[in-house]
Design a protein around this motif. Structure first.
Motif, short mmCIF file in Angstrom:
data_model
loop_
_atom_site.label_atom_id
_atom_site.label_comp_id
_atom_site.label_asym_id
_atom_site.label_seq_id
_atom_site.Cartn_x
_atom_site.Cartn_y
_atom_site.Cartn_z
N GLY A 24 0.88 -1.26 0.03
CA GLY A 24 0.07 0.03 0.08
C GLY A 24 0.95 1.18 -0.08
O GLY A 24 0.36 2.32 0.31
N ILE A 25 1.91 1.24 -0.30
CA ILE A 25 2.96 2.46 -0.40
C ILE A 25 2.80 3.09 -2.05
O ILE A 25 3.25 2.31 -2.87
N GLY A 26 2.46 4.15 -1.77
CA GLY A 26 2.51 4.91 -3.28
C GLY A 26 3.57 5.92 -3.44
O GLY A 26 3.81 6.45 -4.55
N ALA A 27 4.34 6.21 -2.53
CA ALA A 27 5.48 7.42 -2.51
C ALA A 27 6.22 7.20 -1.30
O ALA A 27 5.80 6.83 -0.27
N GLU A 28 7.53 7.65 -1.43
CA GLU A 28 8.45 7.37 -0.45
C GLU A 28 9.37 8.65 -0.15
O GLU A 28 9.45 9.19 -1.35
N ILE A 29 9.75 8.72 1.15
CA ILE A 29 10.54 10.09 1.11
C ILE A 29 11.89 9.52 2.03
O ILE A 29 11.68 8.77 2.76
#
Ligand SMILES: NC(=O)c1ccc[n+]([C@@H]2O[C@H](COP(=O)([O-])OP(=O)(O)OC[C@H]3O[C@@H](n4cnc5c(N)ncnc54)[C@H](OP(=O)(O)O)[C@@H]3O)[C@@H](O)[C@H]2O)c1
Length: 215
Positions: free
Chosen positions: A71-76
């Protein structure tokens, strides 16, 4: 609704970075001790090492390892985690993860260094470089995540910045039953996190204590 998630390794005494790296062993031996239960899971072996044999542990450690990828759509991430502090003079540095990094999403790298163009990689990862506040990069990452969650991947100082700013909905700490005695402390300045978040603790067969703060 998008949630901001962190998964982090820490020692029993609250250290989330290791200090015994050398040129010959850039991760150091302590990193292996800190992450050994995760590295033993079937999910890690499949998702990170590409091992399709089905080997690896399947208990609580594996359940959390699998959840990490869902469920991850973007990472920082911070500049050090991406590798800019280790290779400051390499304008073509593309991170530690090879041609096909395991993110498969936009990854926003926070850095004060000179602007860099986005780097598209195989497998859906594109690295973007930003010099802005945690709140602003989070707004951009949330927009890019398309309704999925945003993960703050690390390193420790970036994670702590987001936690101190009250931006994190779920912090999952894998506390390894080891005492490091030195490193970067995770918990300093976070007094009362258990008052703003609900805490759930579980102990795996490996001895790893999974503590999840969520709101
Ligand atoms: N325990 C775990 O699960 C875990 C996970 C990942 C990493 N780690 C550990 O974390 C350590 C690396 O993390 P770290 O704390 O040293 O560094 P980091 O969080 O990866 O990066 C920090 C750097 O990012 C840049 N930065 C951060 N916020 C910024 C902002 N708002 N705007 C612009 N630039 C910004 C700055 O670099 P510049 O000013 O140089 O651009 C800053 O020095 C390693 O020891 C690694 O092993 C631990």
């Amino acid at each position: 609704m998008t949630r901001v998630r962190i998964d982090l390794f820490a020692s029993l005494d609250g250290y989330a970075s290791t200090t015994d790296a050398t040129d010959e062993n850039p991760m150091g031996e302590d990193w292996g001790r800190l992450t050994s239960a995760y590295a033993a899971t079937r999910t890690f072996r499949q998702r990170v090492l590409g091992d399709t044999s089905g080997a690896g542990t399947t208990g609580l450690d594996d359940q959390h390892a699998a959840a990490h990828f869902e469920g991850i759509g973007a990472e920082i991430m911070g500049a050090a985690m991406f590798g800019l502090h280790s290779f400051p003079d390499d304008p073509d540095w593309k991170g530690w993860w090879g041609d096909e990094p395991p993110f498969g999403t936009p990854v926003y790298v926070l850095t004060h260094t000179a602007p860099r163009d986005p780097i598209p990689m195989q497998g859906g990862t594109t690295f973007h470089f930003r010099s802005t506040t945690p709140a602003d990069v989070l707004a951009e990452a949330t927009g890019a995540a398309g309704g999925l969650d945003v993960r703050v991947g690390g390193g420790v100082s970036t994670v702590r910045d987001f936690l101190r700013a009250g931006l994190v909905d779920e912090l999952h700490v894998m506390t390894a039953p080891i005492v490091l005695g030195r490193g970067t402390r995770l918990w300093d300045d976070l007094r009362g996190l258990e008052l703003t978040h609900t805490v759930h603790s579980e102990v795996a067969d490996s001895g790893t204590i999974h503590v999840t703060f969520s709101r």
